[in-house]
Design a protein around this motif. Sequence first.
Motif, mmCIF file in Angstrom:
data_model
loop_
_atom_site.group_PDB
_atom_site.id
_atom_site.type_symbol
_atom_site.label_atom_id
_atom_site.label_comp_id
_atom_site.label_asym_id
_atom_site.label_seq_id
_atom_site.Cartn_x
_atom_site.Cartn_y
_atom_site.Cartn_z
ATOM 1 N N SER A 151 46.652 44.677 45.649
ATOM 2 C CA SER A 151 45.640 43.670 46.179
ATOM 3 C C SER A 151 45.664 43.189 48.184
ATOM 4 C CB SER A 151 45.204 42.940 44.972
ATOM 5 O OG SER A 151 45.972 41.761 45.860
ATOM 6 N N PHE A 204 42.637 37.991 46.154
ATOM 7 C CA PHE A 204 41.758 38.779 44.829
ATOM 8 C C PHE A 204 41.538 38.218 43.570
ATOM 9 C CE2 PHE A 204 44.486 39.027 40.810
ATOM 10 C CZ PHE A 204 45.373 38.717 40.885
ATOM 11 N N PHE A 236 44.105 45.855 49.685
ATOM 12 C CA PHE A 236 42.796 46.364 49.984
ATOM 13 C C PHE A 236 41.662 45.527 50.082
ATOM 14 C CE2 PHE A 236 45.289 49.375 46.842
ATOM 15 C CZ PHE A 236 44.807 50.604 47.999
ATOM 16 N N VAL A 237 42.005 44.153 50.110
ATOM 17 C CA VAL A 237 41.234 42.464 49.743
ATOM 18 C C VAL A 237 41.974 41.806 51.157
ATOM 19 C CG1 VAL A 237 41.267 40.431 48.546
ATOM 20 C CG2 VAL A 237 41.227 42.489 47.265
ATOM 21 N N GLN A 271 38.205 36.615 45.449
ATOM 22 C CA GLN A 271 37.027 37.906 46.239
ATOM 23 C C GLN A 271 36.542 37.920 45.038
ATOM 24 O OE1 GLN A 271 36.673 38.891 49.260
ATOM 25 N NE2 GLN A 271 34.749 39.797 47.979
#
Lengths: 407, 460
Positions: free
Chosen positions: A75, A236, A78-79, A239
């Motif tokens: 993650s 993550f 991408f996060v 999010q």
Amino acid sequence: MPAPDLRHPTAVAILYRSIGQLAHVNSCNDAHNLAFPVDRSHPDRQFGTAFPGALMFRRWITGVLIGTALVGVTSPLFVRSYVPRTNDPVRGVAVLQPGAHYRWRSEGYATTRIGPMGMPGKTSFPAEDRSAIRLTLWGDSQAEGVCVDDHDKIAAQLSRLSSDQIQIYPFARSGDDCNDWIPQIAALAENTETRGRIDAHVFLIVEWSDWCIEIDESPESISTTFSTISATLPAFVIQTVRNIITRGDGTTRRRLRFRPGPVDAVRAGNVSGPVDQSNVRIESQSKLLALQLQRLRQGCDQPCIFVYAPMIPAITDGQVRWNDPDQRLFERFQRHCADHGFHVIDGRPAMKSAAIEGEWPRGFHNGQFGVGHYNASGNRIIAERLLDVRDRITPSDGSLSLDEAKD
Amino acid sequence: MQFTQIEFLLFLGLILLAVWRCRTRVTRNLILLAASYYFYSYWDYRFCGLLLLSTAVDYFVAERIVRASGRRAKRAWLLVSLCVNLGVLGFFKYFNFFIDSAAALFESWQLHPGTLNIILPVGISFYTFQTLSYTIDVYRGKIRPSNSLLDFALYVAFFPQLVAGPIVRASELLPQLSQRPEWSGRRFYSGFQLALCGLVKKVLLADRLGEVVDVVFAAPQLYGGLTMWLAVIGYAGQIYYDFSGYTDIAIGVAKMLGYRFPKNFRHPYLATSVADFWHRWHMTLSRWLRDYLYIPLGGSRCSSFRTNINLITTMGLGGLWHGAAWTFVLWGLWHGAALVCERELRKRIELRKVVWLGRLSTLLVVLFGWVLFRSASLDQFTTVIGQLLFQSPGIAWYPPLAMTAITIMILEHAAWTTRLRIAMRLRADRWYTPIATTVLVWCLLLYAPRGFTPFVYFQF
């Protein structure tokens, strides 16, 4: 894990039985269909014929754990991150925790290191050089350089372009407006450790709404809950919860609708009107602007420089917008600044030239060009325009020290 | 209500629970019918009347067709159904299109026709074709009319396929609705997996690609040639994953409820010819057009010239079915022309020998067609084609997420031609299935684009 006693149905036993039924049904299918294996030698068989429920249960529990771990490990690629805030005693506001790393993943792909006093991208103060000009940079997320790498932010680019003769201390924070900046400037001026060690203040103006607002002197409140969550839960997970409980903008609470349609377009928030260019609006904005600038002048002895770099050129609805719809307000602003002795730098021509040459100052590959935050080019253009301050500001003999700032 | 909304998940959970506890078929069908009407009214309750009208007319007409003694009377009743269904469709979908198209003619007579502010009812093209197929099949004697208004109403309004297909024939669904499906864990799991894959296709691939495609097509003159190619390929991916994702969810949800729908997609970008493409893309529409338009026109059982005309007419009308705009008509005609060319070529050359050449040429034909399909006007179409062919300078924008989605599309298609496709089915007895399922669910929750994107085919 021992299998439950199915003679006394508990929630787990019911789950086991369901999986067992599922498995039994599947065990009857041909090889081309979904088939659950039936291990006749397995101890779970004691619960009846062809009952691999425990095996399935274990497999799914393990799978969920491994899958979650995989997502957790990957993650950070991408996060975005969630960094707790702490109260900075010098600035008197909540800042991102010094030493933290902030990942940007939405528009641009970058990681920002948080320095002392919550300065984004400025992790240390340069060696004392009495000939260098020391500026503070105030603004919102555009000045903060969100989604831009540290070495491409305004502070780093200006330092490079001026061969370290201009140093910027980036105090911009996402979401801030002049009601946040003016008290901080006063706090820096009153603080014995920073007093006299700043040569000038620079304000990046992107949206007039940051200046055309009523004076608000209420102290900033810091949410300890959010800071605790940011410090304890993985990004993550935060999010994911945020995606579920908020709408597209990430801040408005999601409201579920179950009543039949049609949905009122106005209530759904789909209406956007043209920019109000009326004299009444400009008059009222100008009045607010004058009050805030006067307040700044009263609370600050140092020179103030405004860099005007609004959201143009921009690509909206498939059209390039070259002209500034707030030109008249900008002219008023220039007059107010002249009254108070503030210097104004117009960043628009340089932004336009860059866009004409195909180098859009705003937007990222991960987002969209022509909209959003300033990218590395935009930050460079602003830094280039700030080089002009060498002709106007002379360095004082004070300097900001890292150790003092930390205290 | 859309399949990607949280509301739908809660709605589906309630429906599954309700029908699972149901003892009788009638109660079950009543619950499903009420749920389907609620599903439709969630968008706009005022258009439920159209659904009711279509249901009532076709149920009544089908009975009358069977009872009618002579062929003429049967045909008259069929005509009633055609007039009502196509009349409603024509008014709501094509009224303004025809008025706009004929505006020049009217203006030459000093007339200035205005357009009406007509809302296009969601799914009207799909349920109209479905009810029409029922009446035509009854007329042809292929099926017997339903003796239960409840079953027939559910057939028309069944929520998984109501708004964007697949276009299910009465012969496929009515027999299933006339009996209570047995609970099957295997079928439920299979439906769940299919729906999950459909959600992933829609939310993670189609919507991500759509973010780029929408921006580039909004101002094609601003972007460079390579970015334009990326957008066109991206649109091919977007429309495929959007529509096939929707279909997967529809089929999956129906399966979870115990019903079987026909397949609608079979990796169309692997087609080796345009004809093959239409055997893989929107298969239920293709066979509808074949059975109710192409064959009645004479199909291929007439002269070569007439067959070619039939092909072009069918595809042109198929294009018009998609939307009331000349770009859609031209898209249909383009495919029709490609089918004709292919048919003529096939008479002279053995095309099947070079598979990759067939795939490549088909892909180019399809991509060109998608440019027409996506363009809002012919001006926009010419701009896009100009950028694609002449590589004019402009913004060079290569969004990593869209490039990743395109790479996944290519890999997925490539994997489908190998034994890896067995793994892609995520069979329940495989060790990796729980891991893959967990990762997919997390990805849906974590990486779904912010903001709500409706399915592309809802506008048709």
